[in-house]
Write a protein that holds these residues in place. Structure first.
Motif, PDB file in Angstrom:
ATOM      1  N   ASN A 166       0.830  -1.208   0.000  1.00  0.00           N
ATOM      2  CA  ASN A 166       0.000   0.000   0.000  1.00  0.00           C
ATOM      3  C   ASN A 166       0.860   1.252   0.000  1.00  0.00           C
ATOM      4  O   ASN A 166       0.552   2.226  -0.672  1.00  0.00           O
ATOM      5  CB  ASN A 166      -0.935   0.013   1.210  1.00  0.00           C
ATOM      6  N   GLY A 167       1.932   1.255   0.777  1.00  0.00           N
ATOM      7  CA  GLY A 167       2.840   2.395   0.831  1.00  0.00           C
ATOM      8  C   GLY A 167       4.189   2.029   0.260  1.00  0.00           C
ATOM      9  O   GLY A 167       4.767   1.008   0.637  1.00  0.00           O
ATOM     10  N   VAL A 168       4.690   2.854  -0.675  1.00  0.00           N
ATOM     11  CA  VAL A 168       5.999   2.616  -1.279  1.00  0.00           C
ATOM     12  C   VAL A 168       6.682   3.965  -1.489  1.00  0.00           C
ATOM     13  O   VAL A 168       6.076   4.897  -2.008  1.00  0.00           O
ATOM     14  CB  VAL A 168       5.890   1.881  -2.641  1.00  0.00           C
ATOM     15  N   GLY A 169       7.934   4.044  -1.061  1.00  0.00           N
ATOM     16  CA  GLY A 169       8.727   5.257  -1.258  1.00  0.00           C
ATOM     17  C   GLY A 169      10.051   4.918  -1.901  1.00  0.00           C
ATOM     18  O   GLY A 169      10.718   3.966  -1.498  1.00  0.00           O
ATOM     19  N   LYS A 170      10.420   5.682  -2.923  1.00  0.00           N
ATOM     20  CA  LYS A 170      11.673   5.444  -3.646  1.00  0.00           C
ATOM     21  C   LYS A 170      12.712   6.475  -3.218  1.00  0.00           C
ATOM     22  O   LYS A 170      12.472   7.679  -3.294  1.00  0.00           O
ATOM     23  CB  LYS A 170      11.427   5.538  -5.147  1.00  0.00           C
ATOM     24  N   TYR A 171      13.850   5.982  -2.772  1.00  0.00           N
ATOM     25  CA  TYR A 171      14.969   6.822  -2.381  1.00  0.00           C
ATOM     26  C   TYR A 171      16.186   6.396  -3.193  1.00  0.00           C
ATOM     27  O   TYR A 171      16.168   5.355  -3.847  1.00  0.00           O
ATOM     28  CB  TYR A 171      15.233   6.695  -0.881  1.00  0.00           C
ATOM     29  N   ASN A 172      17.245   7.169  -3.146  1.00  0.00           N
ATOM     30  CA  ASN A 172      18.430   6.855  -3.953  1.00  0.00           C
ATOM     31  C   ASN A 172      19.082   5.534  -3.570  1.00  0.00           C
ATOM     32  O   ASN A 172      19.588   4.823  -4.434  1.00  0.00           O
ATOM     33  CB  ASN A 172      19.469   7.974  -3.845  1.00  0.00           C
TER      34      ASN A 172
END
Length: 188
Positions: free
Chosen positions: A168-174
């Motif tokens: 449900n929650g996804v965050g893209k970081y380096n």
């Protein structure tokens, strides 16, 4: 429970790599039977039980699959030790354990990415530790519903694309990907 449902549950518990290249194809072939036998043996050891180790998805094994899935937030899975999710600041876990769905989906993600090792950079966070690391005040880490992960040999972009299909929650970081099992969808 259909064979395909049992295969999906085996993948979510960490036995998918045994079923390669067939996965959850709905056929009770030799790879599925091997995965079931391995699960049955592991289940007996982890839960101090004595279910028959025969590779058959009978009533006893179906019940064991469901029981194991309901316990992953407290006991972990084949590929994730529950200790990996301890707060990096205090060493604590949520009193009720981690969210079961988080671990089941992490195993499914691991399978989709070719059974590559998934490193948990951050799992549960106590409120004090969350403040120290600059986490959001309503962070899903506070509830044992989130993990920041790195998958060895897989780019964060690819991890994000696959996680987008599961969480449900996804965050893209380096350098890492955040995944969580919050209510409702969130992308960042």
């Amino acid at each position: 429970m259909s064979v395909k449902t049992a295969q999906t549950k085996l993948i979510q518990l960490g036995y998918g790599e045994i079923m390669r290249p067939y996965g959850a194809d709905g056929k009770n072939g030799p790879k599925t039977k091997q995965a079931v036998r391995t699960f049955q043996s592991d289940y007996n050891k982890r839960f101090n039980k004595k279910i028959k180790v025969d590779g058959i998805i009978g009533p006893e094994t179906r019940k064991a699959l469901d029981h194991a899935r309901n316990q992953v937030g407290k006991r972990g899975t084949r590929n994730f030790k529950i200790s990996e999710f301890r707060c990096k600041g205090s060493g604590k876990l949520p009193s009720g354990g981690m969210d079961n769905n988080l671990l089941l989906k992490l195993e499914e993600l691991r399978y989709r990415l070719g059974d590559k090792a998934v490193v948990i950079n951050s799992g549960y966070r106590t409120p004090a530790h969350n403040r120290r690391v600059g986490g959001a005040s309503n962070s899903q880490h506070l509830y044992g519903k989130a993990a920041d992960i790195v998958v060895r040999g897989v780019s964060p972009s690819r991890v994000y694309r696959e996680a987008d299909k599961l969480f449900n929650g996804v965050g893209k970081y380096n350098t890492f990907t955040h995944v969580d099992t919050r209510n409702g969808k969130a992308r960042f």
